[in-house]
Write a protein that holds these residues in place. Structure first.
Motif, mmCIF file in Angstrom:
data_model
loop_
_atom_site.group_PDB
_atom_site.id
_atom_site.type_symbol
_atom_site.label_atom_id
_atom_site.label_comp_id
_atom_site.label_asym_id
_atom_site.label_seq_id
_atom_site.Cartn_x
_atom_site.Cartn_y
_atom_site.Cartn_z
ATOM 1 N N GLY A 169 65.695 27.033 41.681
ATOM 2 C CA GLY A 169 65.382 27.706 40.413
ATOM 3 C C GLY A 169 64.755 26.765 39.416
ATOM 4 O O GLY A 169 63.775 27.121 38.723
ATOM 5 N N PHE A 170 65.303 25.552 39.370
ATOM 6 C CA PHE A 170 64.748 24.571 38.420
ATOM 7 C C PHE A 170 63.334 24.190 38.822
ATOM 8 O O PHE A 170 62.434 24.084 37.978
ATOM 9 C CB PHE A 170 65.640 23.340 38.382
ATOM 10 C CG PHE A 170 65.158 22.271 37.450
ATOM 11 C CD1 PHE A 170 65.387 22.380 36.084
ATOM 12 C CD2 PHE A 170 64.449 21.165 37.925
ATOM 13 C CE1 PHE A 170 64.931 21.394 35.214
ATOM 14 C CE2 PHE A 170 63.997 20.189 37.061
ATOM 15 C CZ PHE A 170 64.239 20.300 35.715
ATOM 16 N N ALA A 171 63.126 23.979 40.133
ATOM 17 C CA ALA A 171 61.778 23.617 40.603
ATOM 18 C C ALA A 171 60.803 24.745 40.343
ATOM 19 O O ALA A 171 59.640 24.513 39.934
ATOM 20 C CB ALA A 171 61.829 23.284 42.092
ATOM 21 N N THR A 172 61.237 25.985 40.547
ATOM 22 C CA THR A 172 60.367 27.140 40.301
ATOM 23 C C THR A 172 60.012 27.246 38.824
ATOM 24 O O THR A 172 58.842 27.477 38.447
ATOM 25 C CB THR A 172 61.056 28.425 40.777
ATOM 26 O OG1 THR A 172 61.372 28.318 42.171
ATOM 27 C CG2 THR A 172 60.165 29.630 40.559
ATOM 28 N N ALA A 209 60.088 24.795 36.624
ATOM 29 C CA ALA A 209 59.236 23.661 36.250
ATOM 30 C C ALA A 209 57.798 23.895 36.722
ATOM 31 O O ALA A 209 56.826 23.609 36.003
ATOM 32 C CB ALA A 209 59.803 22.379 36.847
ATOM 33 N N GLY A 210 57.657 24.394 37.963
ATOM 34 C CA GLY A 210 56.314 24.677 38.473
ATOM 35 C C GLY A 210 55.606 25.734 37.647
ATOM 36 O O GLY A 210 54.399 25.627 37.363
ATOM 37 N N GLY A 211 56.365 26.768 37.248
ATOM 38 C CA GLY A 211 55.772 27.809 36.415
ATOM 39 C C GLY A 211 55.334 27.271 35.074
ATOM 40 O O GLY A 211 54.266 27.640 34.551
ATOM 41 N N ALA A 212 56.150 26.364 34.509
ATOM 42 C CA ALA A 212 55.791 25.793 33.213
ATOM 43 C C ALA A 212 54.548 24.923 33.325
ATOM 44 O O ALA A 212 53.654 24.961 32.458
ATOM 45 C CB ALA A 212 56.965 24.978 32.676
ATOM 46 N N VAL A 213 54.483 24.125 34.405
ATOM 47 C CA VAL A 213 53.308 23.266 34.603
ATOM 48 C C VAL A 213 52.056 24.114 34.807
ATOM 49 O O VAL A 213 50.987 23.835 34.256
ATOM 50 C CB VAL A 213 53.536 22.319 35.798
ATOM 51 C CG1 VAL A 213 52.245 21.592 36.160
ATOM 52 C CG2 VAL A 213 54.630 21.321 35.465
ATOM 53 N N LYS A 269 79.673 26.889 49.620
ATOM 54 C CA LYS A 269 79.366 27.612 48.385
ATOM 55 C C LYS A 269 78.812 26.661 47.334
ATOM 56 O O LYS A 269 77.853 26.989 46.609
ATOM 57 C CB LYS A 269 80.633 28.299 47.877
ATOM 58 C CG LYS A 269 80.415 29.172 46.659
ATOM 59 C CD LYS A 269 81.721 29.870 46.276
ATOM 60 C CE LYS A 269 81.504 30.758 45.053
ATOM 61 N NZ LYS A 269 82.766 31.454 44.657
ATOM 62 N N ARG A 270 79.408 25.459 47.263
ATOM 63 C CA ARG A 270 78.911 24.484 46.293
ATOM 64 C C ARG A 270 77.497 24.039 46.671
ATOM 65 O O ARG A 270 76.627 23.893 45.805
ATOM 66 C CB ARG A 270 79.858 23.290 46.260
ATOM 67 C CG ARG A 270 79.552 22.300 45.147
ATOM 68 C CD ARG A 270 80.508 21.125 45.163
ATOM 69 N NE ARG A 270 81.880 21.565 44.967
ATOM 70 C CZ ARG A 270 82.841 21.437 45.878
ATOM 71 N NH1 ARG A 270 82.564 20.909 47.050
ATOM 72 N NH2 ARG A 270 84.064 21.851 45.626
ATOM 73 N N ALA A 271 77.252 23.836 47.978
ATOM 74 C CA ALA A 271 75.921 23.407 48.425
ATOM 75 C C ALA A 271 74.879 24.486 48.140
ATOM 76 O O ALA A 271 73.757 24.194 47.694
ATOM 77 C CB ALA A 271 75.953 23.076 49.913
ATOM 78 N N VAL A 272 75.253 25.754 48.415
ATOM 79 C CA VAL A 272 74.339 26.859 48.133
ATOM 80 C C VAL A 272 74.059 26.952 46.641
ATOM 81 O O VAL A 272 72.915 27.194 46.214
ATOM 82 C CB VAL A 272 74.927 28.185 48.678
ATOM 83 C CG1 VAL A 272 74.114 29.369 48.184
ATOM 84 C CG2 VAL A 272 74.964 28.157 50.192
ATOM 85 N N GLY A 273 75.097 26.740 45.845
ATOM 86 C CA GLY A 273 74.905 26.792 44.397
ATOM 87 C C GLY A 273 73.974 25.701 43.909
ATOM 88 O O GLY A 273 73.083 25.944 43.081
ATOM 89 N N ILE A 274 74.169 24.474 44.436
ATOM 90 C CA ILE A 274 73.303 23.363 44.034
ATOM 91 C C ILE A 274 71.863 23.602 44.498
ATOM 92 O O ILE A 274 70.901 23.370 43.766
ATOM 93 C CB ILE A 274 73.853 22.041 44.598
ATOM 94 C CG1 ILE A 274 75.213 21.713 43.948
ATOM 95 C CG2 ILE A 274 72.868 20.905 44.368
ATOM 96 C CD1 ILE A 274 75.894 20.501 44.526
ATOM 97 N N SER A 275 71.737 24.095 45.761
ATOM 98 C CA SER A 275 70.388 24.381 46.283
ATOM 99 C C SER A 275 69.701 25.451 45.456
ATOM 100 O O SER A 275 68.500 25.346 45.128
ATOM 101 C CB SER A 275 70.481 24.812 47.744
ATOM 102 O OG SER A 275 71.066 23.796 48.540
ATOM 103 N N SER A 276 70.456 26.490 45.106
ATOM 104 C CA SER A 276 69.873 27.569 44.300
ATOM 105 C C SER A 276 69.439 27.050 42.931
ATOM 106 O O SER A 276 68.369 27.423 42.416
ATOM 107 C CB SER A 276 70.880 28.710 44.149
ATOM 108 O OG SER A 276 71.227 29.246 45.413
ATOM 109 N N PHE A 277 70.274 26.170 42.363
ATOM 110 C CA PHE A 277 69.922 25.605 41.064
ATOM 111 C C PHE A 277 68.661 24.765 41.167
ATOM 112 O O PHE A 277 67.763 24.857 40.310
ATOM 113 C CB PHE A 277 71.078 24.762 40.531
ATOM 114 C CG PHE A 277 70.749 24.013 39.279
ATOM 115 C CD1 PHE A 277 70.738 24.657 38.047
ATOM 116 C CD2 PHE A 277 70.418 22.658 39.329
ATOM 117 C CE1 PHE A 277 70.414 23.962 36.895
ATOM 118 C CE2 PHE A 277 70.104 21.963 38.181
ATOM 119 C CZ PHE A 277 70.093 22.614 36.953
ATOM 120 N N CYS A 278 68.580 23.946 42.232
ATOM 121 C CA CYS A 278 67.399 23.086 42.401
ATOM 122 C C CYS A 278 66.147 23.921 42.617
ATOM 123 O O CYS A 278 65.081 23.630 42.048
ATOM 124 C CB CYS A 278 67.622 22.134 43.576
ATOM 125 S SG CYS A 278 68.901 20.891 43.280
#
Length: 251
Positions: free
Chosen positions: A227-230, A232-236, A216-225
């Motif tokens: 989401g953050f990458a998405t 950041a990509g959208g902002a760029v 669950k922690r790994a899925v949460g971290i992966s989801s956060f990464c």
């Protein structure tokens, strides 16, 4: 018939007239005595009058034995009664041996295997000092041995246990504890040895709850990464689009 009735009436009147202040007490006590293995049995029937042994039936000799003048008279009278002697011999089987078989089935020969459960005493995580509990429930007889294994090797340190506790229903329970720091991939087992088991029973600690927390922690971290990458990509992309979007007038 009349003479017999008068005789009994006279004896009763004599006893009533000469009875002590506390009255008379006539007791018949039947007793089965066994050896340690409950195989040999001695059946005794005691006639006690005013706390004094009058006569006794002993299955080893198969007859009544009297003590004192009246005791010997009564014993001879009982031994002359064929129905009474047959009843006493039958009672050796119907009372003593039957009770012995029932006692053996319910105690000496009774075997109930324990229900074994292994769990953490409180929620924990890998790398955190915690305590495992191994519970043995509903077993009989009470003689039992519990040990802990870590990756197949017996552990002797940081181990404690309660006394064997009676449940009140001819069964017992016991709880053993192991202090440890859980590690991923490590196998921890509770081993139980009991007369009801053909071989030692080993119950592994189920780490699925801890693995679920890690997943669950790994899925949460992966989801956060992700989401953050998405984001950041959208902002760029938005910044690049905004910068490269020239109007006709400015052109």
């Amino acid at each position: 018939m009349d003479l017999c009735f008068l005789y009994k009436l006279s004896v009763s009147a004599l006893l009533l007239c000469t009875s002590p202040a506390g009255g008379y007490v006539d007791q018949l006590i039947a007793d089965c005595e066994y050896d340690d293995n409950i195989t040999d049995v001695v059946y005794l029937v005691k006639n006690v009058f005013n706390q004094k042994l009058n006569n006794i039936y002993d299955s080893r000799v198969g007859k009544y034995v009297g003590f004192g003048e009246y005791g010997m008279i009564n014993a001879a009278h009982y031994n002359s009664q064929a129905w009474k002697m047959a009843a006493r011999k039958a009672e050796v089987e119907t009372l003593c041996r039957y009770s012995a078989r029932y006692f053996r089935r319910s105690t000496l020969d009774r075997k109930v295997p324990p229900i074994v459960k292994v769990h953490l005493t409180k929620p924990a995580d890998y790398g955190e000092r915690s305590m495992l509990q191994c519970s043995l429930l509903g077993f009989f007889p009470q003689e039992v041995r519990v040990s802990w294994l870590r990756d197949g090797v017996e552990v002797s340190a940081d181990v404690s246990s309660t006394d064997v506790l009676a449940n009140g229903d001819w069964s017992f329970q016991l709880h053993s504890y192991l202090e440890l720091t859980p590690e991923r991939g490590q196998r921890v087992s509770c081993r139980v040895e009991h007369s009801s088991l053909r071989e030692a029973l080993e119950v592994d600690w189920d780490t699925s709850a801890l693995e679920a927390k890690v997943l669950k922690r790994a899925v949460g971290i992966s989801s956060f990464c992700i989401g953050f990458a998405t984001a950041a990509g959208g902002a760029v992309y938005y910044w690049w689009k905004k910068r490269s979007d020239f109007s006709p007038l400015s052109r």
